[in-house]
Each structure stands twice: as C-alpha cells, then as structure tokens.
Design a protein around this motif. Structure first.
Motif, PDB file in Angstrom:
ATOM      1  N   GLU A  49      27.571  69.583  92.955  1.00 54.15           N
ATOM      2  CA  GLU A  49      28.139  68.245  93.150  1.00 54.15           C
ATOM      3  C   GLU A  49      29.538  68.320  93.772  1.00 54.15           C
ATOM      4  O   GLU A  49      29.906  67.496  94.613  1.00 54.15           O
ATOM      5  CB  GLU A  49      28.165  67.487  91.823  1.00 54.15           C
ATOM      6  CG  GLU A  49      26.757  67.169  91.326  1.00 54.15           C
ATOM      7  CD  GLU A  49      26.719  66.304  90.074  1.00 54.15           C
ATOM      8  OE1 GLU A  49      25.643  65.756  89.771  1.00 54.15           O
ATOM      9  OE2 GLU A  49      27.757  66.174  89.388  1.00 54.15           O
ATOM     10  N   THR A  52      29.096  68.967  97.464  1.00 54.22           N
ATOM     11  CA  THR A  52      28.654  67.738  98.139  1.00 54.22           C
ATOM     12  C   THR A  52      29.823  66.774  98.339  1.00 54.22           C
ATOM     13  O   THR A  52      30.014  66.218  99.430  1.00 54.22           O
ATOM     14  CB  THR A  52      27.557  67.041  97.302  1.00 54.22           C
ATOM     15  OG1 THR A  52      26.474  67.957  97.150  1.00 54.22           O
ATOM     16  CG2 THR A  52      27.071  65.764  97.953  1.00 54.22           C
ATOM     17  N   MET A  53      30.598  66.588  97.297  1.00 58.07           N
ATOM     18  CA  MET A  53      31.712  65.637  97.385  1.00 58.07           C
ATOM     19  C   MET A  53      32.810  66.156  98.312  1.00 58.07           C
ATOM     20  O   MET A  53      33.416  65.380  99.058  1.00 58.07           O
ATOM     21  CB  MET A  53      32.256  65.318  95.988  1.00 58.07           C
ATOM     22  CG  MET A  53      31.263  64.510  95.141  1.00 58.07           C
ATOM     23  SD  MET A  53      31.978  63.841  93.611  1.00 58.07           S
ATOM     24  CE  MET A  53      32.023  65.305  92.576  1.00 58.07           C
ATOM     25  N   ALA A  56      31.967  65.383 101.829  1.00 57.64           N
ATOM     26  CA  ALA A  56      32.225  63.975 102.152  1.00 57.64           C
ATOM     27  C   ALA A  56      33.716  63.744 102.411  1.00 57.64           C
ATOM     28  O   ALA A  56      34.095  63.028 103.328  1.00 57.64           O
ATOM     29  CB  ALA A  56      31.733  63.080 101.019  1.00 57.64           C
TER      30      ALA A  56
ATOM     31  N   MET B   1      28.292  57.566 103.310  1.00 60.17           N
ATOM     32  CA  MET B   1      27.633  58.369 102.251  1.00 60.17           C
ATOM     33  C   MET B   1      27.264  57.460 101.087  1.00 60.17           C
ATOM     34  O   MET B   1      28.088  56.696 100.570  1.00 60.17           O
ATOM     35  CB  MET B   1      28.637  59.430 101.770  1.00 60.17           C
ATOM     36  CG  MET B   1      28.120  60.287 100.618  1.00 60.17           C
ATOM     37  SD  MET B   1      29.446  60.952  99.621  1.00 60.17           S
ATOM     38  CE  MET B   1      28.489  62.054  98.563  1.00 60.17           C
ATOM     39  N   PHE B   3      26.999  57.108  97.471  1.00 58.27           N
ATOM     40  CA  PHE B   3      27.679  57.897  96.456  1.00 58.27           C
ATOM     41  C   PHE B   3      27.140  57.589  95.063  1.00 58.27           C
ATOM     42  O   PHE B   3      27.259  56.481  94.563  1.00 58.27           O
ATOM     43  CB  PHE B   3      29.183  57.615  96.513  1.00 58.27           C
ATOM     44  CG  PHE B   3      29.930  58.286  95.401  1.00 58.27           C
ATOM     45  CD1 PHE B   3      30.508  57.553  94.388  1.00 58.27           C
ATOM     46  CD2 PHE B   3      29.999  59.669  95.362  1.00 58.27           C
ATOM     47  CE1 PHE B   3      31.171  58.177  93.360  1.00 58.27           C
ATOM     48  CE2 PHE B   3      30.655  60.292  94.338  1.00 58.27           C
ATOM     49  CZ  PHE B   3      31.237  59.552  93.338  1.00 58.27           C
ATOM     50  N   ILE B   5      27.206  60.164  92.305  1.00 55.53           N
ATOM     51  CA  ILE B   5      27.467  61.256  91.359  1.00 55.53           C
ATOM     52  C   ILE B   5      28.167  60.700  90.124  1.00 55.53           C
ATOM     53  O   ILE B   5      29.200  60.047  90.227  1.00 55.53           O
ATOM     54  CB  ILE B   5      28.278  62.378  92.044  1.00 55.53           C
ATOM     55  CG1 ILE B   5      27.372  63.059  93.096  1.00 55.53           C
ATOM     56  CG2 ILE B   5      28.780  63.390  91.029  1.00 55.53           C
ATOM     57  CD1 ILE B   5      28.052  64.120  93.921  1.00 55.53           C
TER      58      ILE B   5
END
Lengths: 372, 372
Positions: A49, A52-53, A56, B1, B3, B5
C-alpha cells in the motif's frame, strides 16, 4: 555508573522551520503501534500500500518506488551510489547547500563532476542549463527541485525537457517539494528521485521515498564496477521491497506505519488541494510579512511556497530574535546556512504547518518580537 | 487515482523471532511525542543523554559513541566504509549470515578479503582465529559476537585478546548481543562496533548504535582514499553528534525519543540484572522445549540466551506450523536462513520478550500445535 537520567518531556513547539514539519496526531498515533515482524504478511501488505500511494504522490508508474530506511540524505546516497560509476561525467546544478551536497557525494564516488553554479538565492534557468549540458556532455544531470537552503524553486517545467532532450540520466532532489507543490516524475522524465518524510509529506524524519525509472534500472544492470554499498544496493533492497520478499535489512516498522498514514492523509486531501493549501498559506504569510515590513530574499517568480526565505530585519540581532521566538513563543523558524548565515530566516509552511492558525500565531509572535 | 486505502489496524503479535522484539509501552509512548527540531536545544540535550547512556551500555569510554540514522546494517556499513580502504587486507570470521554480510560489503569496498569460515551452527574458536590471523596478517579483523542466523555466541572473552595481540583493527558486530548478554567494548579492545535498537535494546528498528575507539579515528584520519559515502562519513556525522552541532542530516527525532527511553529502562534495570533476566529466560525456555521433545541445534556451551536455534520437529511441516503459530496464536518465531532454511526455528528472547509470561505462552502454543 550512577544513573540519574530522567524521562524527558518534550517542550511544545510549532515547527515553522525548514523541517521537520508538524505531524498530524493520527500519524503519531500510528507510529506508536507495537511493531510487528518485517516479514509478517500484514506488514508486507502495508508495504504494498505504501508503494502504491508513493507512486500516486510522485505521479509515476515506476514499479521501483519505495522508502529507503534512512533520512533524505540516505535517499540521495541511494540514487547516486547506484547510478554513478567512477569517471562518469556528472553535471550538478548548484544554487544552494543541497546541490553542493550532491556534487560532494558524486566526487566521493569518483565521478568527474562538473557544476553549473549560480548564486544562492537565484534559480537555475533554461539557457544556463542548455549551455552547461552542451559544454559538458554529461552522462548524468542532477538537479534540486526545491532548494531548502535558499527558498528557491528551480523551474522544472522548463528545465526537465532540456535534460530529457540531452539524453542524460536525470536525478532530481524532491526532498522539500514532494507533497507541497507540483511534482511530476514521469512527465518530467526523471530517472531517479529522492524525497523525505519530514517536509511536506508530514511524517517524522527517518524514511526517504525514492523512485527509479526502468531506464535507470537498465543502466544499473550494465554497471562495470561494483556498487560500493550494501545498505543502499538497489538490487538487494528491491529483493525485499519487490515481490521476492527476501530478507535484506529490518525495515523501520514504526516509521513505515507513520508514512502509511501520512500518505493516506495526502491522498484523502487530494494532491491538487494540498498544493493549493500550501500556495494559499504562502500568500497569507506573504501578506502578513509585508505588513510587518519584512521582505523576501527570493525573486517572486521563483519562490517556494513551503519554504519562505526572508531577509532578516537586523543581522546583529537575528539570532537573539530567533531564540526569543523559540523560548517565549515555542515557534521554530530556520536560520540561513553557509553564505546566507545571519542574512535570512527560513519560514517553513509544510504539511500540517501550512495552516491558517499557525501562520496567524507566527505573525502575531513576530509582530510582538519586532516591536520591542 | 481512485483512492481506497483504509487506515490499518495492526494485528496483535508476540514477537519471539530474531527481531524486532516486543517494545515496552513507555518506549512506544515516547515515540509518539510530537517531533521537535534536530537542532533544538532540547533535542541536543537529549542527544547528549543518549550518548552517555550508550557508553554505559557498550561499557566504553569512547567519546565517539552515538546512533547511526539507519538500521543495524547501516551501522555495519558505517564501520566498514570509514575504516576500510581498497586493497586493505580484512579477515572476516564467518559462521552464519551476518559474518558473510560483512565480507560481502568489504569486497564491495575493494578490500582484499580473507575469510575464516566454520560451518553454520558452530562457533569460531581460539586456535582457528590464531591460525587465520597468523596466516593472513590482516589489517582489520571483523567478527560477529552473536550470530543471529544460527544462535551461536562466538566466545569474545577468548577471541578478543587474540585480535588485540595481533595489533589488527577490531570490528565487532554486537547487533543481537548488546543489552542481552555481556558486551565489553573497552575491555575487549574493540575499535569499531555496531548494534541495533530492535533486538535486546528494546526499541523499534531504525537506529544503529555505534562506537569508535580513538585508534579507529586515528586510522580514519590517515586514510589515503576518500570515504565513498556522504551519509556514513564519520567526520561529517560527528560534526552533528559531537559538540560542533553542525547540520548534517535530519536525525530521526522520534526514533531517538524511543531509544532514549529504552536506554533508560536498561540502566534502571541494571546491565547485570538484564543479562541475568535473559539468561533465566533462556533456561526456562530450554526446560520447556525439552519437555516438548524439542532439541537445540547449537552446542550448549556456545548458545546465545537471546536467540535459541532449535531443530525443527519435522522439515516437511515446519513452515505450516510456524504459520499456524502466527495465525492462530499471534506468535512470531523465526525460520532458518540460507543452508538452515527449513531445518531450524529461531526463538528470540529479547528485551521485553525475555519474560516468563511470554515463554509460558509460547510453550503452551507449541504444545498444542505439536500435539495435533
């Protein structure tokens, strides 16, 4: 040993210097969770995670994007030690301490370092970069996006295409820019970038987000000499952060907890909104400083929003005034460094720092201090 | 994106593997204090207290004693990158993964590396070391005190005088020993040592306590080649951690908060008492494992107290059983590495882990798992 060291109690501080920046309570709360194993399936999913973040936030599709287990300078070393071989021709843009630092490390690594130096407080401009690249024909160009030591934003929208055209590898320091102002790693064709958690990302210091392009990985795969590092060796590191999950080092678990939460806060807020918040904070500070008769050190069109360099009201008393701001009002602002020592103050508006109430508090305190 | 999470919730784990170890709640509480500046007078005084306490724990009077801003492997790199120059003759004692790692880095740094290799699970003994030193005449001897990958304690009371007699520089890995079993840096005439916070020190991972003798600093001052690192360059680092207080990098503030508190806990308990607690925990585990029919992999006279390597009950099911221990009982123990993969379990009794209630819980769970 006679042992008489007492538990500490942190004084209340409002961090409005060049970093670390104020941290959201939810990030600190996550930092204090009990550590789990660095190969625990739960931690592995947290790592995914985070990757992924980070992609971004960097605005990149680079698979190779993760946090180095060290501070921003560790990220710098990670980028250079993997990409640079002895005798490589490296062009470094220097208009402050952090460009100088890149050059210093490249020299330590045996590179043939060429520099494009402009005075501290000025930005690097297109014609200068064009000329330097054309003269030096570097294999690698390294630039600093947000020069924390001077408050200057080097104009990447203009400079990045020049590097791309030249075909050189592009290393970009995004320590102070990431999360606070526009950063476009893919669009700018950056091959290697490093940032830090304690500026506009809004976590405590201890991790350095990095990203490598496929081209950078290709260059590293074709190195002729050994990487003179084990801790920063990208193939070993990515054995752990990639999908193999091989043990390399024990990741700083709690710092990653904090980073996960701070990245969540960024994406919840939205990158555009966050940049806008930093910009508005800058405008508010600018207005307030002007009312106090304080002047920016940096030219208006190249100013960072998150790091405001202003000319000190009086060189003789500046250290005393900063100390008073800290002691009497609990507010930290930063001094000048190197040639700017005693000449500027650096006011950071980063992450949780870039909020109206903090700026009001700072302006109020400055007003009181300056009127005495 | 898009989002999506979510905030994470850490599963409850009892950490009885090779590290990280369980952390005292008061350490986690300190970790979650708001960060302050890395040059804040309050933080500087905290740094001095950390240095004082580290000296007590290392049992050294070395002025040059402080935590590196990275994990244990960063401390290893710090020691080697400063002390070793290309072509230096380095003798590394290897009886596990961490000796191998030192040799790997020394090779990357261009040293002429000689190894004293004994099988994983055995200790390095006096006659072997004497012979190797006499044959190789090394400038540097590097040894691992507590080999975390095998559970072996290399007998420093016997080996250290051999290194001292030879006149070689002595680098010692105390990652898993420090705070859990006797370590005497001055008495053993160690020139450079590195440890980690997440083993017997009882803090989360992220810092690596190190110490250099005056002799080590003298050798570094006389280097003929540049140190190929900026992040680990000892003179730059000590500009910050020493009395000059020059900005080098932004120290991981919160990790240092945690380290300060965990060092306080160690000295409050008393080093001797703490070693004794780890020893008693080991004895209790040994008794319990014997009742379950489990056997140590390591010879009794060279066993670590804090890292117990046992032969797996059944090589085919060991991974399944470890997973069950984690999933059903929330207990982490460590697998074997390298040639010992699938052959041993590594049970850590480190810092807060080395307590009766944890050992009882582990033995109870093992009993249930093994009886099915």
């Amino acid at each position: 040993m006679s042992f008489n060291i007492q538990p500490f109690h942190i004084p209340k501080r409002l961090l409005m210097g060049p970093g670390p920046s104020p941290v959201h309570p939810s990030v600190l709360e996550k930092m204090s969770c009990a550590p789990i194993g660095h190969l625990d399936p739960f931690f592995l999913s947290l790592m995914e995670e985070i990757k992924t973040m980070l992609r971004a936030v960097f605005q990149t599709s680079n698979e190779f994007t993760f946090p180095i287990s060290g501070t921003g300078s560790a990220g710098m070393e990670f980028c250079l030690v993997n990409l640079i071989e002895p005798q490589d021709r490296v062009l470094v843009g220097i208009n402050g301490l952090f460009g100088r630092r890149i050059a210093d490390l490249a020299i330590k690594l045996g590179a043939e370092v060429k520099t494009l130096e402009v005075p501290w407080g000025q930005s690097i401009e297109v014609e200068q970069l064009k000329e330097a690249i054309s003269k030096e024909k570097p294999k690698v160009v390294a630039l600093v996006h947000a020069e924390t030591s001077t408050g200057i934003c080097n104009p990447m929208e203009e400079l990045a295409p020049i590097v791309a055209e030249s075909g050189a590898l592009f290393i970009l320091d995004t320590v102070t820019s990431l999360g606070g102002s526009p950063v476009f790693i893919d669009q700018w064709k950056v091959d290697a970038t490093f940032s830090a958690t304690q500026k506009c990302i809004g976590s405590p210091p201890g991790l350095s987000p990095v990203s490598f392009s496929p081209r950078a990985l290709d260059v590293i795969a074709k190195r002729k000499t050994k990487i003179p590092s084990w801790y920063f060796d990208c193939s070993l590191l990515y054995g752990y952060w990639g999908h193999e999950r091989l043990y390399h080092h024990t990741a700083p678990i709690n710092n990653n907890y904090g980073l996960h939460q701070s990245l969540r806060l960024i994406l919840e807020e939205g990158l555009q909104n966050r940049w806008q918040r930093h910009y508005q904070a800058h405008l508010m500070l600018k207005e307030g400083l002007s009312q106090l008769g304080l002047k920016f050190f940096t030219p208006e069109d190249r100013r960072l929003w998150q790091l405001n360099a202003i000319t000190v009201p009086d060189e003789k008393t500046e250290a005393f005034l900063r100390k008073k701001l800290l002691d009497a009002y609990g507010i930290e602002i930063g001094p000048g460094l190197g040639p700017l020592k005693g000449k500027i103050w650096r006011i950071g508006l980063m992450a949780e720092g870039a909020r109206k109430e903090n700026i009001e508090r700072l302006l109020e305190a400055l007003k009181k201090i300056l009127s005495r």
